[in-house]
Design a protein around this motif. Structure first.
Motif, PDB file in Angstrom:
ATOM      1  N   PHE A 174       0.751  -1.262  -0.007  1.00  0.00           N
ATOM      2  CA  PHE A 174      -0.117  -0.030  -0.119  1.00  0.00           C
ATOM      3  C   PHE A 174       0.888   1.115  -0.015  1.00  0.00           C
ATOM      4  O   PHE A 174       1.825   1.495   0.826  1.00  0.00           O
ATOM      5  N   LYS A 175       0.464   1.923  -0.995  1.00  0.00           N
ATOM      6  CA  LYS A 175       1.391   3.428  -1.281  1.00  0.00           C
ATOM      7  C   LYS A 175       0.536   4.565  -0.888  1.00  0.00           C
ATOM      8  O   LYS A 175      -0.683   4.571  -1.507  1.00  0.00           O
ATOM      9  N   GLY A 176       0.985   5.443  -0.412  1.00  0.00           N
ATOM     10  CA  GLY A 176       0.048   6.928  -0.018  1.00  0.00           C
ATOM     11  C   GLY A 176       0.547   7.703   1.032  1.00  0.00           C
ATOM     12  O   GLY A 176       0.521   8.836   1.007  1.00  0.00           O
ATOM     13  N   HIS A 177       1.288   7.208   1.939  1.00  0.00           N
ATOM     14  CA  HIS A 177       1.789   8.113   2.722  1.00  0.00           C
ATOM     15  C   HIS A 177       2.945   8.923   2.333  1.00  0.00           C
ATOM     16  O   HIS A 177       3.730   8.246   1.565  1.00  0.00           O
ATOM     17  N   THR A 178       3.317  10.064   2.730  1.00  0.00           N
ATOM     18  CA  THR A 178       4.641  10.749   2.274  1.00  0.00           C
ATOM     19  C   THR A 178       5.855  10.464   3.506  1.00  0.00           C
ATOM     20  O   THR A 178       6.966  10.859   3.138  1.00  0.00           O
ATOM     21  N   GLU A 179       5.658  10.260   4.560  1.00  0.00           N
ATOM     22  CA  GLU A 179       6.663  10.091   5.568  1.00  0.00           C
ATOM     23  C   GLU A 179       6.445   8.668   6.470  1.00  0.00           C
ATOM     24  O   GLU A 179       5.684   7.844   5.994  1.00  0.00           O
ATOM     25  N   ALA A 180       7.348   8.505   7.227  1.00  0.00           N
ATOM     26  CA  ALA A 180       7.351   7.047   7.954  1.00  0.00           C
ATOM     27  C   ALA A 180       6.106   6.897   8.472  1.00  0.00           C
ATOM     28  O   ALA A 180       5.207   7.545   9.280  1.00  0.00           O
ATOM     29  N   VAL A 181       5.522   5.650   8.543  1.00  0.00           N
ATOM     30  CA  VAL A 181       4.391   4.875   9.118  1.00  0.00           C
ATOM     31  C   VAL A 181       4.657   4.567  10.400  1.00  0.00           C
ATOM     32  O   VAL A 181       5.477   3.504  10.622  1.00  0.00           O
ATOM     33  N   ARG A 182       4.022   4.961  11.346  1.00  0.00           N
ATOM     34  CA  ARG A 182       4.361   4.902  12.670  1.00  0.00           C
ATOM     35  C   ARG A 182       3.488   3.707  13.632  1.00  0.00           C
ATOM     36  O   ARG A 182       3.943   3.319  14.614  1.00  0.00           O
ATOM     37  N   CYS A 183       2.570   3.627  13.125  1.00  0.00           N
ATOM     38  CA  CYS A 183       1.608   2.593  13.707  1.00  0.00           C
ATOM     39  C   CYS A 183       0.674   1.987  12.839  1.00  0.00           C
ATOM     40  O   CYS A 183       0.126   2.542  11.821  1.00  0.00           O
ATOM     41  N   LEU A 184       0.323   0.790  12.983  1.00  0.00           N
ATOM     42  CA  LEU A 184      -0.466  -0.068  11.944  1.00  0.00           C
ATOM     43  C   LEU A 184      -1.455  -0.871  13.042  1.00  0.00           C
ATOM     44  O   LEU A 184      -1.041  -1.500  14.218  1.00  0.00           O
ATOM     45  N   ARG A 185      -2.935  -0.935  12.481  1.00  0.00           N
ATOM     46  CA  ARG A 185      -3.697  -1.751  13.371  1.00  0.00           C
ATOM     47  C   ARG A 185      -4.876  -2.537  12.470  1.00  0.00           C
ATOM     48  O   ARG A 185      -5.372  -1.759  11.792  1.00  0.00           O
ATOM     49  N   PHE A 186      -4.904  -3.614  12.595  1.00  0.00           N
ATOM     50  CA  PHE A 186      -6.005  -4.370  11.908  1.00  0.00           C
ATOM     51  C   PHE A 186      -7.117  -4.023  12.651  1.00  0.00           C
ATOM     52  O   PHE A 186      -7.311  -3.889  13.840  1.00  0.00           O
ATOM     53  N   SER A 187      -8.291  -4.142  11.848  1.00  0.00           N
ATOM     54  CA  SER A 187      -9.603  -3.909  12.388  1.00  0.00           C
ATOM     55  C   SER A 187     -10.063  -5.010  13.019  1.00  0.00           C
ATOM     56  O   SER A 187      -9.598  -6.325  12.909  1.00  0.00           O
ATOM     57  N   PRO A 188     -11.001  -5.134  14.280  1.00  0.00           N
ATOM     58  CA  PRO A 188     -11.461  -6.533  14.964  1.00  0.00           C
ATOM     59  C   PRO A 188     -11.871  -7.378  13.852  1.00  0.00           C
ATOM     60  O   PRO A 188     -11.836  -8.666  14.349  1.00  0.00           O
ATOM     61  N   ASP A 189     -12.794  -7.031  12.855  1.00  0.00           N
ATOM     62  CA  ASP A 189     -13.180  -8.100  11.759  1.00  0.00           C
ATOM     63  C   ASP A 189     -12.180  -8.361  10.779  1.00  0.00           C
ATOM     64  O   ASP A 189     -12.569  -9.439   9.901  1.00  0.00           O
ATOM     65  N   GLY A 190     -10.876  -8.014  10.859  1.00  0.00           N
ATOM     66  CA  GLY A 190      -9.893  -8.243   9.846  1.00  0.00           C
ATOM     67  C   GLY A 190     -10.094  -7.738   8.542  1.00  0.00           C
ATOM     68  O   GLY A 190      -9.218  -8.341   7.648  1.00  0.00           O
ATOM     69  N   LYS A 191     -10.954  -6.892   8.265  1.00  0.00           N
ATOM     70  CA  LYS A 191     -11.211  -6.439   6.740  1.00  0.00           C
ATOM     71  C   LYS A 191     -10.282  -5.064   6.619  1.00  0.00           C
ATOM     72  O   LYS A 191     -10.289  -4.866   5.341  1.00  0.00           O
ATOM     73  N   TRP A 192      -9.976  -4.485   7.445  1.00  0.00           N
ATOM     74  CA  TRP A 192      -9.414  -3.134   7.067  1.00  0.00           C
ATOM     75  C   TRP A 192      -8.165  -2.949   7.966  1.00  0.00           C
ATOM     76  O   TRP A 192      -7.812  -3.783   8.773  1.00  0.00           O
ATOM     77  N   VAL A 193      -6.953  -2.062   7.420  1.00  0.00           N
ATOM     78  CA  VAL A 193      -5.932  -1.858   8.308  1.00  0.00           C
ATOM     79  C   VAL A 193      -5.933  -0.377   8.336  1.00  0.00           C
ATOM     80  O   VAL A 193      -6.000   0.511   7.448  1.00  0.00           O
ATOM     81  N   ALA A 194      -5.548   0.142   9.486  1.00  0.00           N
ATOM     82  CA  ALA A 194      -5.416   1.547   9.774  1.00  0.00           C
ATOM     83  C   ALA A 194      -3.871   1.967   9.766  1.00  0.00           C
ATOM     84  O   ALA A 194      -3.282   1.127  10.644  1.00  0.00           O
TER      85      ALA A 194
END
Length: 657
Positions: free
Chosen positions: A143-163
C-alpha cells in the motif's frame, strides 16, 4: 480489630536490565498481559515474563538494531523488524525462526498481526505498508500513499481493514479485500504516533505529537470528537475491553477519556516516563517503558480508576454540560461482524503487482534462517509458559492480579478509602442554579458523636452545610423518651433562621452591587469590586459566569483573579475548590505560553511603555502562579476527584519548574 491497609492506585512493578546495549523497542502480549518482548541495539529480541527477573528466551538473527516488535493474539508468534528493513517471524512454542521477510528499504517502524489469519502488516520509514503471508513467505500487497514514516498499524477487529498512522500528520484506512485506500483522516497538526480500533464499534482513536487525541467515525468518515488539552505528546492508547473508555499513555501519566462528549474522567500520575506500550489483565493496566538498557513495568489498579459508565472525576470541560455518556453497545454506531472461523485470504481480489509477487525461497534466505536462533535461557519458565502440559492453557497462566503495595503516607491512605462522591457541575453554571446530579441516601454511619468538621465540605450533599438534625433537638436524658412534640422541634429549627436570612440577604446585596458595576463598566472593574467586598462566595459566583466565556479573560484579569484562586484552592468547600481549578486551568491554557514567551524575550531597544506594562503584568502573574504551584503540588497526592483535578493542573504547570 485489624486496621484496613490502603493500597496504591499505581506502582512500579519491576526494573530489569534487558539488553547489553540500549533498548530500542518493547511490546506486551495483549492476550495475557504477562508476556514482555524487548528489542535492542545488540540486534537481539529477548522474551520475558512480566514481574520475573530472568530472560526466558533470546532470539538472534538480525544484523541491525531492532526497531519494532509485535506479538500475535494467541502469543505463539512474534515478529521483529530491524533498522535495515528486514523482518523475522519466530515460533515461540517451537523456539525457532519461522520466516524471514525481506522487501522494505528502510527502518521498520510498525508491525501488527492480523486478528485471525497468518498475516502481518509492516510500515516503514520508506513510507510503504506491506501485507505479508507468513505461511507462504511472501508479500501479498504494498500500500502506497503516505509521504513520511508509518509509525503505527492496526487491523480492524473483523480483519477487513488496516489503519495506518504516519509522520505526515494523517491517518489512513485501507481496504484489504479491494487493496486500496478507503479514506484519509486529516486534522492532526503533528506526527500521528498511535492508532487503535474500538473493540466493538466502528470507531477509531488516534494520538499525535500535537498533544491531541481524536476519535473518528468509520461509517460517516468524520471526526467524532477531539481532546486538545494535553501537556505532552500522546504515546500510546488502548480501549478498555468493554469499550467504555480509552486509556491514553502520556509522559508520567495515564488519562481516561470518553468521546461522546469528549471529556477526561481521570488522570493518574505514573512515574513511567515515556511509556511505550499498554496491556490489560485482571482489571489491572500494565505499562512498560525503557531508558538506555533498562526496561521498567508499572501497574495501575483499574478498580480505582473511573470509567465512562461511572460519574466522571476530575475536571469537566467548561463548554460541555454534564450528561451521561452513551452506553456501550448502543445502536448509534455499527458493530463489527467477526467470522466464526479463521479468515480467508484478504487479498483474494487483489491484483498483484511486480513488487508483491510470491517470494520463492532462495539459498540466501535459507542461510538467514539457519543463522537465526532461539536461545532458551530459562528452561523452567519456558516450559511453564510455552510448552505447558495442559494444551488448553497455552499462554502465560492466568495468575492472580499483581498485589498492590500500601500507600506511602497515612494521610493519603486515609483519604483514599473514602467513597467517591458525585461530581459537582458547578464548573459551568452559576452557583444559584446548580442541579444536584446524583442524589444519594444519607449514610447512617455519618451521624457519629464526634463534632469535628470535615476537611472538605462536599458540593453534592443531602443536608445544609454545618446543620445537623441533632443540633435542633434537645438532649435526650432518658432513652425511652425519644418522641418530641412538633412545637419543640420547630422552635429549635427557628433558632438559626434569622441568622441565615441575614447572610443570604447580605450576599444578594453584594451580588447586586457587582452586577451594577458590570452593567456600567467592564468585567475587570466588576471583579475588583467583588474582591473588595472580601466575600469569597461572591467571587465564586462571578467566576462561575466568567469561566463559561473564555473570550472575557485578559491578562489584567489574571492579575486580579490569581490571588483569589490561591484562596479558593485551599478552601474547605468543595465547590470553591472546583471553581478555582476550572479558572486556573483556563488561565494556564490561554496565558501561560504567552507569559513564558514574554519573560524569555530579550529586552527591547528604546522605550516601549505598553511593552513594559505587559512585562510587569507577566512578572506578577508568574510570581502568583509559582505560589499557586506549591499549593497544587501539596494537594496532587489526594485521591478521588480532588486529586485528579490537581494532578492535571500539576502537569499543565510543569513548565514553571
Amino acid at each position: 480489630m485489624a486496621v484496613a491497609v490502603t493500597t496504591k492506585t499505581a506502582w512500579k512493578l519491576q526494573e530489569i536490565m534487558a539488553h547489553s546495549s540500549n533498548v530500542s523497542s518493547v511490546v506486551l502480549g495483549k492476550g495475557s498481559g504477562r508476556m514482555l518482548a524487548t528489542g535492542g541495539d545488540d540486534c537481539r529480541v529477548n522474551i520475558w515474563s512480566v514481574s520475573k527477573p530472568n530472560c526466558i528466551m533470546s532470539l538472534t538473527g538480525h544484523t541491525t538494531p531492532i526497531e519494532s516488535l509485535q506479538v500475535n493474539p494467541n502469543e505463539k508468534l512474534i515478529v521483529a523488524g530491524s533498522r535495515s528493513g528486514s523482518i523475522r517471524v519466530w515460533d515461540l512454542e517451537a523456539a525457532k525462526v519461522l520466516r524471514t521477510l525481506p522487501g522494505h528499504k528502510a527502518n521498520i517502524c510498525s508491525l501488527h498481526f492480523h486478528p485471525f489469519g497468518s498475516f502481518v502488516a509492516s510500515g516503514s520509514l520508506d513510507t510503504n505498508i506491506k501485507l505479508w503471508d507468513v505461511r507462504r513467505k511472501g508479500c501479498i500487497f504494498t500500500f502506497k500513499g503516505h509521504t513520511e514514516a508509518v509509525r503505527c498499524l492496526r487491523f480492524s477487529p473483523d480483519g477487513k481493514w488496516v489503519a495506518s498512522a504516519a509522520d505526515d500528520h494523517t491517518v489512513k484506512l485501507w481496504d484489504l479485500t479491494a487493496g486500496k485506500l478507503m479514506f484519509e483522516f486529516t486534522g492532526h497538526t503533528g506526527p500521528v504516533n498511535v492508532v487503535e480500533f474500538h473493540p466493538n464499534e466502528y470507531l477509531l482513536a488516534s494520538g499525535s505529537s500535537d498533544r491531541t487525541v481524536r476519535f473518528w467515525d468509520l461509517e460517516k468518515f468524520q471526526v467524532v470528537s477531539c481532546i486538545e488539552e494535553e501537556a505532552t505528546p500522546v504515546r500510546c492508547v488502548l480501549f478498555s475491553p468493554d469499550g467504555c473508555c480509552l486509556y491514553s499513555g502520556f509522559q508520567d501519566s495515564l488519562r481516561v477519556y470518553g468521546w461522546e462528549p469528549e471529556r477526561c474522567f481521570d488522570v493518574v500520575l505514573v512515574n513511567w516516563g515515556k511509556v511505550a506500550d499498554l496491556s490489560i489483565s485482571n482489571n489491572q493496566l500494565i505499562g512498560v517503558s525503557f531508558a538506555q538498557s533498562t526496561v521498567s513495568s508499572f501497574v495501575v489498579d483499574l478498580n480505582r480508576v473511573p470509567k465512562s459508565d461511572s460519574v466522571p472525576q476530575g475536571l469537566i470541560r467548561d463548554d460541555q454540560p454534564l450528561v451521561p455518556p452513551t452506553p456501550t453497545g448502543s445502536s448509534l454506531r455499527r458493530i463489527y461482524d467477526r467470522p466464526s472461523t479463521s479468515c480467508s485470504k484478504p487479498q483474494s481480489r487483489v491484483k498483484h503487482n511486480s513488487e508483491s509477487e510470491r517470494h520463492s525461497p532462495s539459498s540466501e534466505d535459507d542461510r538467514d534462517e539457519k543463522e537465526s536462533k532461539a536461545e532458551i535461557q530459562n528452561q523452567e519458565d519456558y516450559k511453564e509458559i510455552f510448552q505447558p502440559k495442559n494444551a488448553i492453557c497455552r499462554t502465560p497462566p492466568r495468575t492472580e492480579p499483581f498485589p498492590a503495595p500500601p500507600e506511602d503516607e497515612p494521610g493519603t491512605a486515609k483519604e483514599a478509602v473514602k467513597p467517591s462522591q458525585a461530581v459537582d457541575v458547578q464548573t459551568s453554571l452559576p452557583k444559584q442554579e446548580l442541579p444536584d446530579p446524583v442524589q444519594r441516601p444519607p449514610n447512617p454511619s455519618s451521624t457519629s458523636l464526634s463534632r469535628t468538621e470535615p476537611s472538605v465540605i462536599p458540593a453534592a450533599r443531602n443536608e445544609p452545610i454545618g446543620l445537623k438534625a441533632s443540633d435542633f433537638l434537645p438532649a435526650v436524658k432518658n432513652q425511652s423518651q425519644t418522641e418530641l412534640v412538633d412545637e419543640e422541634a420547630m422552635s429549635q429549627i427557628r433558632k438559626g433562621h434569622e441568622t441565615m436570612c441575614v447572610v443570604l440577604t447580605s450576599r444578594h446585596k453584594n451580588l447586586d452591587a457587582v452586577r451594577a458595576v458590570w452593567s456600567t463598566s467592564d468585567i475587570k472593574n466588576s471583579l475588583d469590586s467583588a474582591v473588595a467586598i472580601n466575600d469569597l462566595s461572591v467571587v465564586v459566583d462571578l467566576l462561575n459566569i466568567v469561566n463559561q466565556k473564555a473570550s472575557l479573560w485578559k491578562l489584567d484579569l489574571c492579575t486580579i483573579v490569581l490571588p483569589q484562586i490561591e484562596k479558593l484552592l485551599q478552601s474547605k468547600y468543595e465547590s470553591y475548590v472546583q471553581t478555582g481549578c476550572t479558572s486556573l486551568k483556563l488561565i494556564l491554557q490561554r496565558f501561560l505560553p504567552l507569559i513564558t514567551d514574554i519573560l524569555a524575550a530579550p529586552p527591547s531597544v528604546g522605550v516601549d511603555i505598553s511593552r513594559e506594562e505587559r512585562l510587569h503584568k507577566c512578572k506578577l502573574c508568574y510570581k502568583q502562579l509559582k505560589n499557586i504551584s506549591n499549593v497544587v503540588k501539596n494537594k496532587s497526592g489526594l485521591s478521588g476527584r480532588h486529586g485528579s483535578a490537581f494532578r492535571e493542573l500539576l502537569l499543565l504547570m510543569a513548565v514553571l519548574d
